[in-house]
Scaffold this active site. Structure first.
Site, PDB file in Angstrom:
ATOM      1  N   GLU A  51      87.797 -12.967  37.821  1.00  0.00           N
ATOM      2  CA  GLU A  51      88.503 -13.846  36.894  1.00  0.00           C
ATOM      3  C   GLU A  51      89.992 -13.917  37.263  1.00  0.00           C
ATOM      4  OE1 GLU A  51      86.717 -15.594  34.964  1.00  0.00           O
ATOM      5  OE2 GLU A  51      88.308 -16.603  33.861  1.00  0.00           O
ATOM      6  N   GLU A  53      79.122  -9.101  34.036  1.00  0.00           N
ATOM      7  CA  GLU A  53      79.383  -8.716  32.635  1.00  0.00           C
ATOM      8  C   GLU A  53      78.157  -8.740  31.743  1.00  0.00           C
ATOM      9  OE1 GLU A  53      81.432 -10.534  34.421  1.00  0.00           O
ATOM     10  OE2 GLU A  53      83.522 -10.254  33.844  1.00  0.00           O
TER      11      GLU A  53
HETATM   12  C1  LIG Z   1      87.036  -8.724  30.953  1.00  0.00           C
HETATM   13  C2  LIG Z   1      86.062  -8.668  32.108  1.00  0.00           C
HETATM   14  O1  LIG Z   1      85.420  -9.896  32.292  1.00  0.00           O
HETATM   15  C3  LIG Z   1      85.015  -7.611  31.876  1.00  0.00           C
HETATM   16  C4  LIG Z   1      84.698  -6.877  33.142  1.00  0.00           C
HETATM   17  O2  LIG Z   1      85.274  -7.037  34.161  1.00  0.00           O
HETATM   18  S1  LIG Z   1      83.449  -5.784  33.001  1.00  0.00           S
HETATM   19  C5  LIG Z   1      83.338  -5.037  34.583  1.00  0.00           C
HETATM   20  C6  LIG Z   1      82.649  -5.904  35.568  1.00  0.00           C
HETATM   21  N1  LIG Z   1      82.428  -5.162  36.788  1.00  0.00           N
HETATM   22  C7  LIG Z   1      81.276  -4.518  37.030  1.00  0.00           C
HETATM   23  O3  LIG Z   1      80.337  -4.533  36.261  1.00  0.00           O
HETATM   24  C8  LIG Z   1      81.216  -3.789  38.345  1.00  0.00           C
HETATM   25  C9  LIG Z   1      80.597  -2.455  38.137  1.00  0.00           C
HETATM   26  N2  LIG Z   1      80.579  -1.692  39.358  1.00  0.00           N
HETATM   27  C10 LIG Z   1      79.640  -1.866  40.301  1.00  0.00           C
HETATM   28  O4  LIG Z   1      78.770  -2.705  40.237  1.00  0.00           O
HETATM   29  C11 LIG Z   1      79.691  -0.949  41.483  1.00  0.00           C
HETATM   30  O5  LIG Z   1      80.340   0.235  41.066  1.00  0.00           O
HETATM   31  C12 LIG Z   1      80.468  -1.523  42.696  1.00  0.00           C
HETATM   32  C13 LIG Z   1      79.627  -2.659  43.301  1.00  0.00           C
HETATM   33  C14 LIG Z   1      81.834  -2.011  42.284  1.00  0.00           C
HETATM   34  C15 LIG Z   1      80.690  -0.413  43.759  1.00  0.00           C
HETATM   35  O6  LIG Z   1      79.453   0.182  44.066  1.00  0.00           O
HETATM   36  P1  LIG Z   1      79.391   1.514  44.971  1.00  0.00           P
HETATM   37  O7  LIG Z   1      80.270   1.338  46.148  1.00  0.00           O
HETATM   38  O8  LIG Z   1      77.933   1.792  45.163  1.00  0.00           O
HETATM   39  O9  LIG Z   1      80.044   2.666  44.125  1.00  0.00           O
HETATM   40  P2  LIG Z   1      79.651   3.247  42.693  1.00  0.00           P
HETATM   41  O10 LIG Z   1      79.110   4.621  42.846  1.00  0.00           O
HETATM   42  O11 LIG Z   1      78.864   2.287  41.884  1.00  0.00           O
HETATM   43  O12 LIG Z   1      81.101   3.327  42.027  1.00  0.00           O
HETATM   44  C16 LIG Z   1      82.092   4.217  42.536  1.00  0.00           C
HETATM   45  C17 LIG Z   1      82.853   4.783  41.359  1.00  0.00           C
HETATM   46  O13 LIG Z   1      83.614   3.706  40.776  1.00  0.00           O
HETATM   47  C18 LIG Z   1      83.340   3.634  39.389  1.00  0.00           C
HETATM   48  N3  LIG Z   1      83.412   2.221  38.989  1.00  0.00           N
HETATM   49  C19 LIG Z   1      82.872   1.165  39.613  1.00  0.00           C
HETATM   50  N4  LIG Z   1      83.182   0.034  38.952  1.00  0.00           N
HETATM   51  C20 LIG Z   1      83.935   0.394  37.905  1.00  0.00           C
HETATM   52  C21 LIG Z   1      84.564  -0.321  36.851  1.00  0.00           C
HETATM   53  N5  LIG Z   1      84.519  -1.633  36.758  1.00  0.00           N
HETATM   54  N6  LIG Z   1      85.250   0.393  35.947  1.00  0.00           N
HETATM   55  C22 LIG Z   1      85.348   1.736  36.034  1.00  0.00           C
HETATM   56  N7  LIG Z   1      84.775   2.457  37.000  1.00  0.00           N
HETATM   57  C23 LIG Z   1      84.075   1.791  37.922  1.00  0.00           C
HETATM   58  C24 LIG Z   1      81.935   4.213  39.229  1.00  0.00           C
HETATM   59  O14 LIG Z   1      81.728   4.677  37.927  1.00  0.00           O
HETATM   60  C25 LIG Z   1      81.942   5.333  40.249  1.00  0.00           C
HETATM   61  O15 LIG Z   1      82.623   6.410  39.668  1.00  0.00           O
HETATM   62  P3  LIG Z   1      82.166   7.931  40.006  1.00  0.00           P
HETATM   63  O16 LIG Z   1      82.350   8.076  41.484  1.00  0.00           O
HETATM   64  O17 LIG Z   1      83.086   8.750  39.184  1.00  0.00           O
HETATM   65  O18 LIG Z   1      80.725   8.035  39.586  1.00  0.00           O
END
Ligand SMILES: C[C@H](O)CC(=O)SCCNC(=O)CCNC(=O)[C@H](O)C(C)(C)COP(=O)(O)OP(=O)(O)OC[C@H]1O[C@@H](n2cnc3c(N)ncnc32)[C@H](O)[C@@H]1OP(=O)(O)O
Length: 712
Positions: free
Chosen positions: A115, A135
């Site tokens: 975004e 999301e």
């Molecule tokens: C207002 C907005 O519209 C609302 C939002 O943005 S909501 C958030 C949207 N984003 C997401 O859903 C992404 C979520 N994350 C993921 O899908 C995956 O973590 C990723 C594709 C970014 C990376 O994957 P990968 O490399 O396999 O690493 P992964 O083990 O999942 O994550 C590494 C670390 O980062 C953390 N992390 C990843 N994304 C995060 C996030 N958005 N917030 C906080 N922590 C996050 C994980 O919890 C993990 O922490 P840990 O090592 O302490 O367990």
């Protein structure tokens, strides 16, 4: 780890580079949001800044808003902890900035990260950047206004409800990313390139009536695919608001709806599963003692049946060389054909390119003896559930394989100590319990015994991740974690039938709760032979609480075997959905007559909610025993396993999380009442009783002073 921060550097060319720094994924934590606001204000007011480039440190733009904040909001029940990103930062400071802003995107830009990029006036990306709006999988809505304006409504909806993308102005190499982005920003400043505010665009939206038609179809689709998830419909409503009343109005509604959704149980459950899944990577005394995973390049799979061929498929698809061993060429050919069909199926469904399929099949070799086993790094035995056969194979493996080789079994019930009894390799014997179809289902239950070495566990966890599974390490007992916790699931469904409840009503109640199919359709799918065999194991292991229903035997006697022979409780015709088979009713009547447990000989009367509870509370009860015995590292591991192995709805957070949401005391008193009415099957476990009466959540860690036998 250094504190999350945002930096700004202004070059001689007058371009300010604003960089997000919050490893590992540059999540938009509260200090990052505050830092961005500061830096954008500073860059806007400084005379030496002509244009701005926004980027992320360490090759990743941003993984989106910090999901830890969601957890804090859920914990405190206080939505005001959520900072305002969409209006103040993205609209006011970025999109409406007097200076052009270009997003230099690399690695990933997800959710709020994307975004931010869409709020910029252009986006330059390095190849293979992962762009997405996940999301909805967290129970909330993504930015709904800019994407339809940048890529068109239909494509935007597909991307929000799925995971596809393509909205970049230019793709350049990583090395050139910043250079090109700076030049692009200067070109916009000098009006050599267009200065585009995504929110103001309407050219890709189409007419209002076209948009309404697209939204109508999307609503129908979402109703079908995500009936219990309000965020899908809410997302479409907010898109419509922006189309009808303009982008800014859409952004305002989006912020309001987001705050409503984030407080719902759906978001609580999904956020819990997100963190629970990541926690499974942390296994005490395995992942925290400085061990390094050893590479696994060549794997042998013994047995080319349904499980063996699925397991082999999962490995070759991920570039691991597989030797498939069978006892004769007929079985071997059959196994190879199944693997080829698995791979072809993925190509047909568009999940794999033909090239990748061809490469995968080159990684497979069929064999009839052990000569290829001399240099394998891991063997996975996947033959029938016979103790003498498995013992024989493991003795042979000890001689045929190198000393470092991991010796894994895919048994779903047999005690691993018994499997390895005739060997002196107990330290490298481990369970690799896949779920069928093994090349599709994401869960890998890794079963350790007291003697399995930490190195072997770590190696299997690593292979599990390479083949794109979620490995969950569990202890050794009948059924391990998932099948053990869920054995009462099918039994309670059969018990309800014996009490007079309709088979198809039970399936429908469970589907409405959120599982993809009910227990009887699952029974048809698994086949009655498998059901009879596993029931026997559980009857043997847990005779005090096992319900023995005559239903499966009666079905088998009547020539039915579920989906396998097209004749089950449902009828199966090619191309149409399974239909309840009314001709099964006399068999069910006979089953009730033989069980003879209906109070006063009359069917009991239950609501849909009671059906769900009478089926799932016994699962919660058994889960309590799994927790008490230390079969899982933490309660949330069982949540992940129930979601990924049993398709328990993720938006309910998994079996233990759901039980805590319902209330341990309610589960306990309900089970107690049913045990008085219908017998020991429902008798609450000691762990449940203790937690319920003391008001302790089921998910709270099992204390060392408790009665836990700590198998892990
Ligand atoms: C207002 C907005 O519209 C609302 C939002 O943005 S909501 C958030 C949207 N984003 C997401 O859903 C992404 C979520 N994350 C993921 O899908 C995956 O973590 C990723 C594709 C970014 C990376 O994957 P990968 O490399 O396999 O690493 P992964 O083990 O999942 O994550 C590494 C670390 O980062 C953390 N992390 C990843 N994304 C995060 C996030 N958005 N917030 C906080 N922590 C996050 C994980 O919890 C993990 O922490 P840990 O090592 O302490 O367990």
């Amino acid at each position: 780890m250094a504190a999350p921060r945002v930096t700004m550097e202004v070059g001689n060319d007058g371009v300010a580079i604003i960089t997000l720094i919050n490893p590992p994924v540059n999540a938009l934590a509260i200090p990052i949001v505050a830092g961005l606001k500061d830096k954008f204000e500073e860059a806007t007011s400084r005379d030496d800044v002509k244009a701005i480039v926004l980027t992320g440190n360490g090759g990743r733009f941003s993984g989106g808003f910090d999901i830890n904040v969601f957890q804090k909001v859920h914990g405190a029940g206080d939505v005001s902890l959520m900072p305002d990103v969409s209006v103040e930062l993205v609209v006011n400071l970025i999109e409406d900035c007097k200076k052009p802003i270009v997003a230099a995107v690399e690695g990933l830009a997800l959710g709020g990260g994307l975004e931010l990029a869409m709020g910029c006036h252009a986006r330059i990306a390095a190849p293979k950047t992962q762009l997405g709006l996940p999301e909805l999988t967290l129970g909330v809505i993504p930015g709904t206004q800019r994407l339809p304006r940048l890529v068109g409504l239909s494509k935007a909806i597909e991307m929000m409800l799925g995971w596809k993308l393509g909205l970049i102005d230019a793709v350049v190499t990583s090395e050139e990313l910043l250079k090109v982005s700076r030049l692009w920003a200067l070109d916009i400043a000098a009006r050599r390139k267009p200065w585009i505010r995504s929110l103001h665009r309407t050219d890709k939206l189409g007419s209002l009536s076209e948009a309404r038609e697209v939204l109508k179809l999307a609503r129908l689709q979402a109703k079908k695919t995500a009936p219990n998830m309000p965020q899908h419909q809410a997302c479409l409503d907010v898109i419509e608001e922006g189309i009808v009343h303009g982008g800014y109005s859409g952004v305002l509604k989006e912020a309001k709806v987001f705050k409503e959704l984030v407080m719902l149980d759906t978001s609580r459950g999904l956020v819990h599963v997100f963190f629970a899944q990541r926690a499974t990577s942390k296994v005490p005394n395995v992942t925290d003692i400085g061990l390094k995973p050893r590479g696994v390049r060549k794997v042998a799979v013994i047995g080319g049946g349904l499980m063996g061929s699925g397991i082999a498929t999962a490995h070759i698809l991920n570039n691991i060389y597989v030797v498939l061993k069978e006892v004769n060429s007929e079985y071997l050919l059959k196994g190879i054909k199944t693997i080829e069909a698995n791979v072809r199926g993925l190509v047909t469904r568009g999940k794999l390119t033909q090239d990748k399929a061809n490469n995968a099949l080159k990684m497979l070799k069929g064999v009839l003896d052990y000569s290829e086993f001399k240099d394998v790094d891991m063997v996975i035995e996947a033959v029938i559930e016979s103790v003498p056969l498995k013992q024989k194979i493991f003795s042979e493996l000890e001689k045929a394989c190198p000393p470092h080789c991991i010796l894994a079994t895919n048994t779903s019930t047999i005690d691993l100590n018994i499997v390895g009894e005739k060997t002196s390799s107990q330290d490298r014997i481990i369970g690799a319990h896949f779920f069928s179809p093994a090349h599709v289902m994401p869960l890998l239950e890794i079963v350790r015994t007291e003697r399995t070495s930490a190195q072997v566990i770590l190696d299997l966890m690593t292979v599990g991740k390479i083949i794109k599974k979620v490995p969950v390490v569990v202890g050794n007992c009948t059924g391990f974690a998932v099948n053990r916790a869920f054995f009462p699931y099918s039994q309670s469904a059969r018990l309800l039938v014996s009490l007079g409840v309709d088979v198809f009503r039970i399936d429908s109640a469970i589907r409405s709760f959120g599982l993809p199919i009910g227990p009887f359709q699952l029974l048809d799918l698994a086949g009655y032979g498998v059901a009879a065999a596993t029931s026997k194991e559980f009857d043997k292991a847990f005779p005090d609480r096992s319900f023995q229903s005559p239903l499966v035997d009666l079905l088998l006697k009547s020539g039915r075997n579920g989906k396998a022979n097209g004749k089950g409780l449902y009828t199966y015709e090619k191309g149409s959905k399974p239909k309840p088979d009314p001709s099964v009713l006399p068999i069910i009547e006979e089953c009730r007559r033989l069980s003879n447990i209906m109070p006063g000989g009359k069917p009991i009367s239950v609501t849909e909610k009671e059906i769900v509870e009478m089926i799932l509370f016994p699962v919660v009860n058994e889960s309590c025993r799994v927790l008490e015995e230390g079969i899982v590292v933490r309660a949330s591991d069982l949540d992940v396993a129930s979601v990924l192995g049993m398709s328990f709805p993720s938006y309910r957070g998994g079996i233990v999380f759901w039980a805590d949401a319902v209330g341990a005391n309610y589960v306990y008193t309900s089970l107690k009442k049913w045990s008085q009415l219908y017998g020991n099957f429902f008798k609450p476990s000691r762990f449940l009783e203790e937690r319920a009466t003391k008001g302790i959540p089921l998910s709270a860690p099992v204390s060392s002073s408790s009665t836990s036998r700590a198998r892990l």
